[in-house]
Write an enzyme that holds these catalytic residues in place. Structure first.
Site, short mmCIF file in Angstrom:
data_model
loop_
_atom_site.label_atom_id
_atom_site.label_comp_id
_atom_site.label_asym_id
_atom_site.label_seq_id
_atom_site.Cartn_x
_atom_site.Cartn_y
_atom_site.Cartn_z
N HIS A 278 0.84 -1.20 0.00
CA HIS A 278 0.00 0.00 0.00
C HIS A 278 0.87 1.26 0.00
O HIS A 278 0.60 2.22 -0.72
CB HIS A 278 -0.87 0.05 1.26
CG HIS A 278 -1.85 -1.08 1.40
ND1 HIS A 278 -1.77 -2.00 2.41
CD2 HIS A 278 -2.94 -1.42 0.67
CE1 HIS A 278 -2.77 -2.85 2.31
NE2 HIS A 278 -3.49 -2.53 1.26
N GLN B 233 -0.41 -4.11 -9.06
CA GLN B 233 -0.46 -5.21 -10.02
C GLN B 233 -0.77 -6.53 -9.34
O GLN B 233 -1.20 -7.49 -9.98
CB GLN B 233 0.89 -5.31 -10.77
CG GLN B 233 0.93 -4.38 -11.96
CD GLN B 233 2.32 -4.16 -12.51
OE1 GLN B 233 3.30 -4.74 -12.03
NE2 GLN B 233 2.41 -3.31 -13.51
N VAL C 228 4.77 -5.54 -4.34
CA VAL C 228 5.82 -5.54 -3.31
C VAL C 228 5.77 -6.89 -2.59
O VAL C 228 4.68 -7.35 -2.21
CB VAL C 228 5.63 -4.38 -2.32
CG1 VAL C 228 6.68 -4.43 -1.21
CG2 VAL C 228 5.68 -3.05 -3.05
P1 AMP Z 1 -6.42 -3.75 -0.54
O1 AMP Z 1 -6.27 -2.93 0.71
O2 AMP Z 1 -6.00 -5.17 -0.39
O3 AMP Z 1 -7.77 -3.56 -1.18
O4 AMP Z 1 -5.40 -3.14 -1.57
C1 AMP Z 1 -5.41 -1.77 -1.89
C2 AMP Z 1 -4.49 -1.52 -3.07
O5 AMP Z 1 -3.18 -1.94 -2.73
C3 AMP Z 1 -4.90 -2.32 -4.32
O6 AMP Z 1 -4.70 -1.51 -5.47
C4 AMP Z 1 -3.94 -3.48 -4.28
O7 AMP Z 1 -3.68 -4.02 -5.56
C5 AMP Z 1 -2.70 -2.81 -3.73
N1 AMP Z 1 -1.81 -3.81 -3.14
C6 AMP Z 1 -2.12 -4.77 -2.23
N2 AMP Z 1 -1.06 -5.54 -1.97
C7 AMP Z 1 -0.03 -5.07 -2.74
C8 AMP Z 1 1.34 -5.44 -2.91
N3 AMP Z 1 1.87 -6.46 -2.26
N4 AMP Z 1 2.08 -4.72 -3.78
C9 AMP Z 1 1.54 -3.68 -4.45
N5 AMP Z 1 0.27 -3.27 -4.32
C10 AMP Z 1 -0.51 -3.96 -3.48
#
Ligand code: AMP
Length: 279
Positions: free
Chosen positions: A34, A146, A174
């Protein structure tokens, strides 16, 4: 950093902003994935708006909405350290007031497979809440990971087909030092499950190794990935897939950029990951 909970307050702050606005939608319980989105937004915009909202409409009835991890105080500290200007963290009723009944849906060709096939209604919940956030925040750019490859493709399609003006920016996944993609859901894993979870990355690495060695038959790549996954007794596979990165059509031969993705259950925790293979 200002923290707001209502659409009206968010709109009032937005109206005072001049210059580019970057939006980072999240469900909170933040990790380095994030924060990498926030850093990209910080580098490219005058103002950064992050949202924290565990969106109930993207969870199925048997899924983990109730137990989804939450730590808003820690999230706010991290966002402040990254130079976030505004955090929008509404209650559920603010986003879905009584009588709410309008949905944004991308068609089956993108949403009927992969996550869409295993989580009915999930992507409709995502596109609906993201469209609402776009309307409220009116950002120039919005940042998505991604890691959620299909979600990214579906949001891009929504923006294109509905003539939304926001620019969708994709940010690389990440990972932990051992390759596991960072995810709020990793906190569900027991130590033994956490070790087993590295099998997702090992399976994706096998796909890349085959591709780099010249293999272009998708079925061979899927089979080899399944063999890697089968070596881990705690892993239950939902799907292993090789699709066109844009149309998400399942491929026989890799001739354009392909997204290799998988969903695997480790105990009661469902994990997803993907890599892109391109010449
Ligand atoms: P979430 O809180 O899981 O809904 O994720 C919020 C945003 O963070 C979304 O655009 C996800 O794709 C991104 N995201 C979650 N995990 C990762 C990661 N490991 N690396 C990059 N972006 C991430």
């Amino acid at each position: 950093m200002q923290v707001v909970t209502t659409v009206a307050e968010m709109r009032r702050l937005r109206a005072q902003m001049t210059g580019g606005v970057g939006l980072v939608p999240t469900m909170g319980y933040l990790h380095e994935g994030h924060l990498s989105l926030v850093r990209c937004a910080r580098a490219e915009n005058e103002h950064v708006v992050a949202t924290i909202f565990v969106n109930p409409t993207q969870f199925g009835p048997q899924e983990d909405y109730q137990r989804y991890p939450r730590d808003p105080e820690r999230d706010l500290r991290l966002l402040e350290q990254e130079g976030t200007d505004v955090v929008f963290m509404p209650e559920v009723e603010e986003i879905y007031p009584p009588g709410f009944d309008a949905w944004v849906e991308v068609g089956e060709s993108l949403t009927g497979r992969l996550e869409g096939a295993f989580r009915p209604g999930h992507l409709r919940g995502v596109t609906t809440v993201v469209a609402k956030l776009f309307n409220v925040v009116q950002a120039q750019r919005a940042y998505f990971g991604q890691k959620d490859g299909q979600q990214l493709a579906v949001i891009r399609k929504m923006v294109a087909d509905l003539n939304m003006t926001v620019e969708v920016v994709a940010v690389p996944t990440v990972r932990e030092p051992d390759g596991l993609a960072m995810s709020s859901r990793n906190s569900y894993l027991s130590p033994e499950e956490r070790r087993a979870a590295t099998v997702l990355w090992r399976s994706l690495c096998r796909a890349r190794e085959l591709f780099d060695g010249g293999e272009r038959r998708a079925e061979v790549i899927r089979r080899e990935m399944r063999d890697v996954l089968a070596s881990e007794p705690l892993a239950e596979v939902d799907y292993v897939s090789v699709v066109d990165a844009e149309t998400l059509a399942e491929l026989e031969t890799i001739s354009r950029a392909a997204m290799v993705s998988l969903a695997v259950r480790i105990g009661s925790t469902r994990l997803i990951d993907n890599v892109t293979l391109a010449d």
